[in-house]
Design a protein around this motif. Structure first.
Motif, PDB file in Angstrom:
ATOM      1  N   LEU A 125      -7.601   4.768  -2.270  1.00 17.96           N
ATOM      2  CA  LEU A 125      -6.954   3.512  -1.889  1.00 17.96           C
ATOM      3  C   LEU A 125      -6.985   2.515  -3.045  1.00 17.96           C
ATOM      4  O   LEU A 125      -5.977   1.874  -3.361  1.00 17.96           O
ATOM      5  CB  LEU A 125      -7.633   2.923  -0.657  1.00 17.96           C
ATOM      6  N   VAL A 126      -8.148   2.376  -3.673  1.00 16.17           N
ATOM      7  CA  VAL A 126      -8.268   1.425  -4.785  1.00 16.17           C
ATOM      8  C   VAL A 126      -7.352   1.825  -5.937  1.00 16.17           C
ATOM      9  O   VAL A 126      -6.604   0.999  -6.486  1.00 16.17           O
ATOM     10  CB  VAL A 126      -9.735   1.333  -5.257  1.00 16.17           C
ATOM     11  N   VAL A 127      -7.370   3.108  -6.299  1.00 23.27           N
ATOM     12  CA  VAL A 127      -6.553   3.576  -7.420  1.00 23.27           C
ATOM     13  C   VAL A 127      -5.068   3.414  -7.118  1.00 23.27           C
ATOM     14  O   VAL A 127      -4.286   2.958  -7.967  1.00 23.27           O
ATOM     15  CB  VAL A 127      -6.893   5.042  -7.739  1.00 23.27           C
ATOM     16  N   ASN A 128      -4.650   3.741  -5.908  1.00 23.22           N
ATOM     17  CA  ASN A 128      -3.232   3.647  -5.565  1.00 23.22           C
ATOM     18  C   ASN A 128      -2.761   2.209  -5.470  1.00 23.22           C
ATOM     19  O   ASN A 128      -1.609   1.907  -5.806  1.00 23.22           O
ATOM     20  CB  ASN A 128      -2.962   4.386  -4.251  1.00 23.22           C
ATOM     21  N   VAL A 129      -3.605   1.302  -5.014  1.00 26.51           N
ATOM     22  CA  VAL A 129      -3.225  -0.117  -5.006  1.00 26.51           C
ATOM     23  C   VAL A 129      -3.012  -0.617  -6.432  1.00 26.51           C
ATOM     24  O   VAL A 129      -2.035  -1.326  -6.731  1.00 26.51           O
ATOM     25  CB  VAL A 129      -4.303  -0.952  -4.278  1.00 26.51           C
ATOM     26  N   ILE A 130      -3.902  -0.251  -7.336  1.00 26.22           N
ATOM     27  CA  ILE A 130      -3.747  -0.651  -8.738  1.00 26.22           C
ATOM     28  C   ILE A 130      -2.464  -0.070  -9.313  1.00 26.22           C
ATOM     29  O   ILE A 130      -1.693  -0.761  -9.999  1.00 26.22           O
ATOM     30  CB  ILE A 130      -4.970  -0.211  -9.552  1.00 26.22           C
ATOM     31  N   TRP A 131      -2.208   1.201  -9.032  1.00 27.79           N
ATOM     32  CA  TRP A 131      -0.976   1.828  -9.529  1.00 27.79           C
ATOM     33  C   TRP A 131       0.263   1.147  -8.968  1.00 27.79           C
ATOM     34  O   TRP A 131       1.249   0.944  -9.684  1.00 27.79           O
ATOM     35  CB  TRP A 131      -0.968   3.308  -9.157  1.00 27.79           C
ATOM     36  N   SER A 132       0.238   0.800  -7.689  1.00 25.95           N
ATOM     37  CA  SER A 132       1.416   0.186  -7.069  1.00 25.95           C
ATOM     38  C   SER A 132       1.688  -1.196  -7.644  1.00 25.95           C
ATOM     39  O   SER A 132       2.850  -1.585  -7.815  1.00 25.95           O
ATOM     40  CB  SER A 132       1.221   0.100  -5.549  1.00 25.95           C
ATOM     41  N   PHE A 133       0.642  -1.945  -7.933  1.00 28.38           N
ATOM     42  CA  PHE A 133       0.844  -3.263  -8.519  1.00 28.38           C
ATOM     43  C   PHE A 133       1.268  -3.170  -9.988  1.00 28.38           C
ATOM     44  O   PHE A 133       1.812  -4.136 -10.520  1.00 28.38           O
ATOM     45  CB  PHE A 133      -0.427  -4.100  -8.392  1.00 28.38           C
ATOM     46  N   GLN A 134       1.043  -2.031 -10.615  1.00 23.00           N
ATOM     47  CA  GLN A 134       1.418  -1.856 -12.014  1.00 23.00           C
ATOM     48  C   GLN A 134       2.671  -0.997 -12.181  1.00 23.00           C
ATOM     49  O   GLN A 134       2.973  -0.571 -13.291  1.00 23.00           O
ATOM     50  CB  GLN A 134       0.259  -1.227 -12.790  1.00 23.00           C
ATOM     51  N   ILE A 135       3.414  -0.734 -11.110  1.00 27.39           N
ATOM     52  CA  ILE A 135       4.579   0.124 -11.185  1.00 27.39           C
ATOM     53  C   ILE A 135       5.630  -0.489 -12.111  1.00 27.39           C
ATOM     54  O   ILE A 135       5.926  -1.679 -12.042  1.00 27.39           O
ATOM     55  CB  ILE A 135       5.166   0.361  -9.769  1.00 27.39           C
ATOM     56  N   PHE A 136       6.141   0.342 -13.013  1.00 22.09           N
ATOM     57  CA  PHE A 136       7.136  -0.161 -13.960  1.00 22.09           C
ATOM     58  C   PHE A 136       8.208   0.871 -14.287  1.00 22.09           C
ATOM     59  O   PHE A 136       9.399   0.610 -14.126  1.00 22.09           O
ATOM     60  CB  PHE A 136       6.453  -0.618 -15.255  1.00 22.09           C
ATOM     61  N   ASP A 137       7.796   2.064 -14.752  1.00 21.65           N
ATOM     62  CA  ASP A 137       8.755   3.009 -15.315  1.00 21.65           C
ATOM     63  C   ASP A 137       9.794   3.465 -14.297  1.00 21.65           C
ATOM     64  O   ASP A 137      10.994   3.509 -14.599  1.00 21.65           O
ATOM     65  CB  ASP A 137       8.014   4.203 -15.917  1.00 21.65           C
ATOM     66  N   VAL A 138       9.360   3.793 -13.073  1.00 27.19           N
ATOM     67  CA  VAL A 138      10.303   4.259 -12.061  1.00 27.19           C
ATOM     68  C   VAL A 138      11.309   3.171 -11.718  1.00 27.19           C
ATOM     69  O   VAL A 138      12.515   3.430 -11.605  1.00 27.19           O
ATOM     70  CB  VAL A 138       9.536   4.724 -10.803  1.00 27.19           C
ATOM     71  N   VAL A 139      10.836   1.938 -11.577  1.00 27.29           N
ATOM     72  CA  VAL A 139      11.722   0.828 -11.251  1.00 27.29           C
ATOM     73  C   VAL A 139      12.680   0.553 -12.408  1.00 27.29           C
ATOM     74  O   VAL A 139      13.888   0.363 -12.208  1.00 27.29           O
ATOM     75  CB  VAL A 139      10.901  -0.435 -10.916  1.00 27.29           C
ATOM     76  N   TYR A 140      12.160   0.547 -13.613  1.00 26.78           N
ATOM     77  CA  TYR A 140      12.979   0.208 -14.778  1.00 26.78           C
ATOM     78  C   TYR A 140      14.099   1.220 -14.999  1.00 26.78           C
ATOM     79  O   TYR A 140      15.226   0.852 -15.342  1.00 26.78           O
ATOM     80  CB  TYR A 140      12.090   0.126 -16.017  1.00 26.78           C
ATOM     81  N   VAL A 141      13.818   2.505 -14.781  1.00 26.01           N
ATOM     82  CA  VAL A 141      14.816   3.543 -15.037  1.00 26.01           C
ATOM     83  C   VAL A 141      15.775   3.696 -13.862  1.00 26.01           C
ATOM     84  O   VAL A 141      16.995   3.794 -14.060  1.00 26.01           O
ATOM     85  CB  VAL A 141      14.125   4.882 -15.339  1.00 26.01           C
ATOM     86  N   MET A 142      15.267   3.699 -12.627  1.00 25.37           N
ATOM     87  CA  MET A 142      16.111   4.018 -11.487  1.00 25.37           C
ATOM     88  C   MET A 142      16.964   2.844 -11.027  1.00 25.37           C
ATOM     89  O   MET A 142      18.148   3.018 -10.723  1.00 25.37           O
ATOM     90  CB  MET A 142      15.247   4.513 -10.323  1.00 25.37           C
ATOM     91  N   THR A 143      16.404   1.642 -10.966  1.00 24.60           N
ATOM     92  CA  THR A 143      17.150   0.497 -10.419  1.00 24.60           C
ATOM     93  C   THR A 143      17.193  -0.708 -11.343  1.00 24.60           C
ATOM     94  O   THR A 143      18.016  -1.599 -11.126  1.00 24.60           O
ATOM     95  CB  THR A 143      16.536   0.061  -9.081  1.00 24.60           C
ATOM     96  N   ASN A 144      16.297  -0.755 -12.343  1.00 21.48           N
ATOM     97  CA  ASN A 144      16.188  -1.922 -13.232  1.00 21.48           C
ATOM     98  C   ASN A 144      15.980  -3.220 -12.438  1.00 21.48           C
ATOM     99  O   ASN A 144      16.432  -4.299 -12.835  1.00 21.48           O
ATOM    100  CB  ASN A 144      17.411  -2.038 -14.132  1.00 21.48           C
ATOM    101  N   GLY A 145      15.296  -3.090 -11.299  1.00 22.84           N
ATOM    102  CA  GLY A 145      15.017  -4.264 -10.480  1.00 22.84           C
ATOM    103  C   GLY A 145      16.125  -4.650  -9.533  1.00 22.84           C
ATOM    104  O   GLY A 145      15.955  -5.559  -8.722  1.00 22.84           O
ATOM    105  N   GLY A 146      17.268  -3.992  -9.608  1.00 22.70           N
ATOM    106  CA  GLY A 146      18.418  -4.363  -8.793  1.00 22.70           C
ATOM    107  C   GLY A 146      18.472  -3.608  -7.476  1.00 22.70           C
ATOM    108  O   GLY A 146      17.614  -2.770  -7.186  1.00 22.70           O
TER     109      GLY A 146
END
Length: 313
Positions: free
Chosen positions: A237-258
């Motif tokens: 749980l702790v590791v996945n929460v940290i990963w979720s708050f630091q998510i970048f590459d998937v968002v940047y490539v797939m949607t670019n925040g849009g």
């Protein structure tokens, strides 16, 4: 005549440590810190120094050109009044709530299933763990191939079934769904591996005792397996929460925040303000500092909840 010393008095004498013991202790400390020094230097160079520098930049107005200007808490005041920041914070919270429990629960289910003897168990384990060894960029490109609106595999399957294709990039809810699906695909394998290792330490006598008491498979799972893996679950749980708050590459490539800011997260927004369209390094550092504090607080809260639960038992 010299007085004889009584046995009680002789027993109270303090023994002086050997002369070489303090020197030996200092030698052990020097040897220990010599082994730690390379790691400490790497942590200082790539973690503590950038973190301190970002904290200083958050109190300055820094652009691409010109000297930095000390503005105090102006960046934080601007952040509180920034509607896009609160929107990205809400997106990050929704993404975290959707990915963290799901990845942990699915990983636990797969671990329990693949811990038992079944045909092609090794093959299934390899297929599920495979996304872990793939880089985040490759995973993001696979997600773009899967959920592309024009030639994406998902819409291709829908067309083959005479169904209308979905707007995976132009619909905010669907875009967030595609990010969640790809994130779960990459994280479930890690949770499964960790749970598989933890299951080896669960005493088999507990399952035998539960069977003697008439407990079925589900009761054994809820009353034996889940409580025995509580520490592992907290770690995930702790590791996945940290990963979720630091998510970048998937968002940047797939949607670019849009579309718009419907899938923009805290990290992507900090990057956009600091290095993207705005080049406001001070304001981007402010978002990063807030992200660090939020992640730290969530981690502390989870550890406190776990500790209070153990004390209540």
């Amino acid at each position: 005549m010299a007085l004889a010393t009584s046995p009680a008095r002789r027993g109270t004498r303090r023994r002086t440590p050997p002369a070489g013991r303090p020197r030996r202790r200092w030698a052990e400390l020097v040897i220990g810190y010599s082994f730690l020094t390379p790691n400490l230097l790497l942590l200082a160079l790539f973690l503590f120094v950038p973190l301190g520098w970002a904290f200083l930049l958050s109190f300055q107005e820094v652009g691409s050109f010109g000297p930095a200007e000390w503005v105090g808490l102006d960046n934080y005041r601007q952040l509180v009044a920034d509607g896009v920041f609160w929107r990205t914070l809400a997106n990050t919270a929704v993404f975290t709530a959707a990915t963290v429990p799901s990845s942990v629960a699915i990983g636990l289910g797969l671990a329990v299933l693949l811990d038992k003897a079944m045909p092609a168990r090794g093959l299934f384990r390899t297929v599920i763990v495979l996304p872990i060894v793939i880089s985040g960029l490759v995973t993001s490109l696979i997600g773009l191939l899967m959920f592309g609106e024009g030639v994406g595999i998902a819409n291709g399957v829908l067309r083959s079934l005479d169904l209308a294709p979905l707007s995976w990039q132009t619909n905010g809810a669907l875009a967030m769904t595609s990010l969640v699906v790809m994130t779960l695909w990459t994280r479930v394998g890690f949770a499964m591996v960790v749970y598989l290792a933890a299951l080896q330490d669960v005493p088999r006598e507990l399952y035998e005792a539960a069977q003697l008491d008439g407990a079925g498979a589900w009761r054994q799972f809820t009353n034996v397996t889940v409580p025995s893996l509580s520490a592992t679950t907290l770690f995930l749980l702790v590791v996945n929460v940290i990963w979720s708050f630091q998510i970048f590459d998937v968002v940047y490539v797939m949607t670019n925040g849009g579309p718009g800011y419907d899938t923009s997260m805290l990290v992507t927004y900090a990057y956009d303000r600091g290095f993207g369209r705005s080049n406001l390094y001070g304001y981007g550092s402010t978002i990063g500092v807030v992200l660090f504090v939020l992640t730290l607080l969530l981690t502390v809260v989870q550890l406190r909840v776990r500790r209070s639960g153990e004390e209540g038992l």
